[in-house]
Design an enzyme around this catalytic site. Structure first.
Site, mmCIF file in Angstrom:
data_model
loop_
_atom_site.group_PDB
_atom_site.id
_atom_site.type_symbol
_atom_site.label_atom_id
_atom_site.label_comp_id
_atom_site.label_asym_id
_atom_site.label_seq_id
_atom_site.Cartn_x
_atom_site.Cartn_y
_atom_site.Cartn_z
ATOM 1 N N LYS A 55 4.924 -3.459 -5.526
ATOM 2 C CA LYS A 55 5.297 -4.856 -5.793
ATOM 3 C C LYS A 55 6.146 -4.928 -7.058
ATOM 4 O O LYS A 55 7.187 -5.602 -7.085
ATOM 5 C CB LYS A 55 4.037 -5.727 -5.919
ATOM 6 C CG LYS A 55 3.393 -6.000 -4.566
ATOM 7 C CD LYS A 55 1.999 -6.594 -4.666
ATOM 8 C CE LYS A 55 1.397 -6.718 -3.265
ATOM 9 N NZ LYS A 55 -0.019 -7.109 -3.260
ATOM 10 N N GLN A 99 -4.579 -8.781 -7.442
ATOM 11 C CA GLN A 99 -4.733 -7.844 -6.322
ATOM 12 C C GLN A 99 -6.200 -7.794 -5.871
ATOM 13 O O GLN A 99 -7.107 -7.602 -6.687
ATOM 14 C CB GLN A 99 -4.256 -6.450 -6.763
ATOM 15 C CG GLN A 99 -4.251 -5.410 -5.660
ATOM 16 C CD GLN A 99 -3.238 -5.710 -4.558
ATOM 17 O OE1 GLN A 99 -2.097 -6.069 -4.827
ATOM 18 N NE2 GLN A 99 -3.671 -5.594 -3.314
ATOM 19 N N ASP A 122 0.601 -15.905 -3.572
ATOM 20 C CA ASP A 122 -0.110 -15.374 -2.397
ATOM 21 C C ASP A 122 -0.461 -16.498 -1.419
ATOM 22 O O ASP A 122 -0.865 -16.231 -0.288
ATOM 23 C CB ASP A 122 -1.406 -14.673 -2.836
ATOM 24 C CG ASP A 122 -1.259 -13.154 -2.866
ATOM 25 O OD1 ASP A 122 -0.350 -12.636 -2.197
ATOM 26 O OD2 ASP A 122 -2.070 -12.506 -3.560
#
Ligand code: NDP
Length: 297
Positions: A55, A99, A122
């Site tokens: 990422k 995460q 997200d």
């Protein structure tokens, strides 16, 4: 025997990343703020470390500023919440990604709920989930958004198409169903209690598999000519002893002879996820600074 078109997710993802990079460059040239992504990793989970590295690498390639926060596995919930609060207030940060999975002493939902909705790249915050469900502007989870982009590229309008989403998780299945509904598809959501899953699948013009069971969906479950999007990532033993390989939730070798178009695993949906994350960071930055956001979809 017919052969489906095999959708090259790597190529489409590269197009999306290039489009994001071009817009980030244009923003910078106009003197606007540089989009910034903060990625928070707690602990040493090897798969998470790989995801976070990728990422950050892709963000840097697109000209997005990336800020990595790597915390020890024994970090307390209070300390993680305090970090998220600092990032919420940091004007250089437009997207915050924590995460998953998190260590067991931390309530993951509490942490996700603490991310400011405008920075929730997200798309897991209840505000964005609710906005997606009620038709408002929302940051949308990256994997289903990547599936939607591929579906629209293949089929154009999805209006009136019969779609089935196999799997009802909060990160893939449910937002996928909402996105398809938003495009006026007729959507069925299937799960572990669905009766006659093969029959349900056979009616679908669009089949999205997000189950986490290797090659569960067989070729004869697929309507001839259907679009098959395989989200599953499953590691199984390879022919060579001691080695493993990745397979999807769809039995690819069978499905490719029936479907009209299909995503492979690997190289299908996987690369789309990070590309859509970059897109979401750009969108978050534009919305926070009230700049026009031209979508890549
Ligand atoms: P979850 O485990 O959270 O959800 C799985 C879903 O599949 C559940 O809704 C479950 O139903 C359903 N299911 C399980 N068994 C069956 C069955 N026999 N028949 C019908 N439905 C069944 O998984 P995720 O949504 O998080 O992930 C799904 C897959 O996608 C995994 O392989 C994951 O690795 C992959 N993935 C890939 C991503 C990418 O970037 N490409 C990103 C995210 C996930 P029920 O609710 O009834 O239990």
């Amino acid at each position: 025997m017919s052969q489906a078109k095999i959708i090259d997710g790597n190529a489409v993802a590269a197009d999306v990343r290039a489009a994001v990079a071009a817009r980030v460059a244009a923003l910078k040239a106009s003197g606007a703020p540089v989009p910034g992504l903060a990625v928070v990793l707690v602990g040493e989970d090897p798969a998470s470390q790989v995801y976070v590295r990728n990422k950050n690498k892709r963000a840097a390639e697109a000209g997005i500023a990336s800020f990595e926060h790597h915390l020890p596995a024994d970090t307390s919930e209070a300390d993680l919440l305090a970090l998220v609060e600092r990032l919420n207030l940091d004007p250089a940060v437009h997207g915050i990604l924590v995460q998953l999975p998190l260590p067991e002493q931390i309530d993951a939902q509490k942490v996700l709920d603490s991310i400011h909705p405008s920075k929730d790249v997200d798309g897991f915050h209840p505000f964005n989930v609710g906005r997606l469900a009620t038709g408002g502007a929302a940051l949308v989870p990256c994997t289903p958004l990547g599936c939607l982009l591929l579906a629209k590229r293949e089929l154009g309008s999805l209006a009136g198409k019969r779609a089935i989403v196999v799997g009802r998780s909060n990160i893939v299945g449910k937002p996928m169903a909402q996105l398809l509904l938003r495009e006026s598809a007729t959507v069925t959501v299937a799960h572990s209690r669905t009766q006659d899953l093969p029959g349900e699948c056979r009616r679908a013009d669009i089949l999205v598999a997000a189950v986490g069971r290797p090659e569960m969906i067989r070729g004869d479950w697929i309507k001839p000519g259907a679009l098959v999007l395989d989200v599953g990532i499953n590691r199984v033993p390879a022919a060579e002893p001691g080695k493993t390989r990745l397979v999807g939730d769809v039995a690819f070798a069978e499905a490719v002879t029936v479907a009209g178009a299909i995503t492979p695993v690997p190289g299908g949906i996987g690369p789309m996820t990070i590309a859509m994350l970059l897109r979401n960071v750009l969108e978050a930055c534009c919305r926070i600074h009230d700049l026009p956001f031209e979508d890549v979809l």
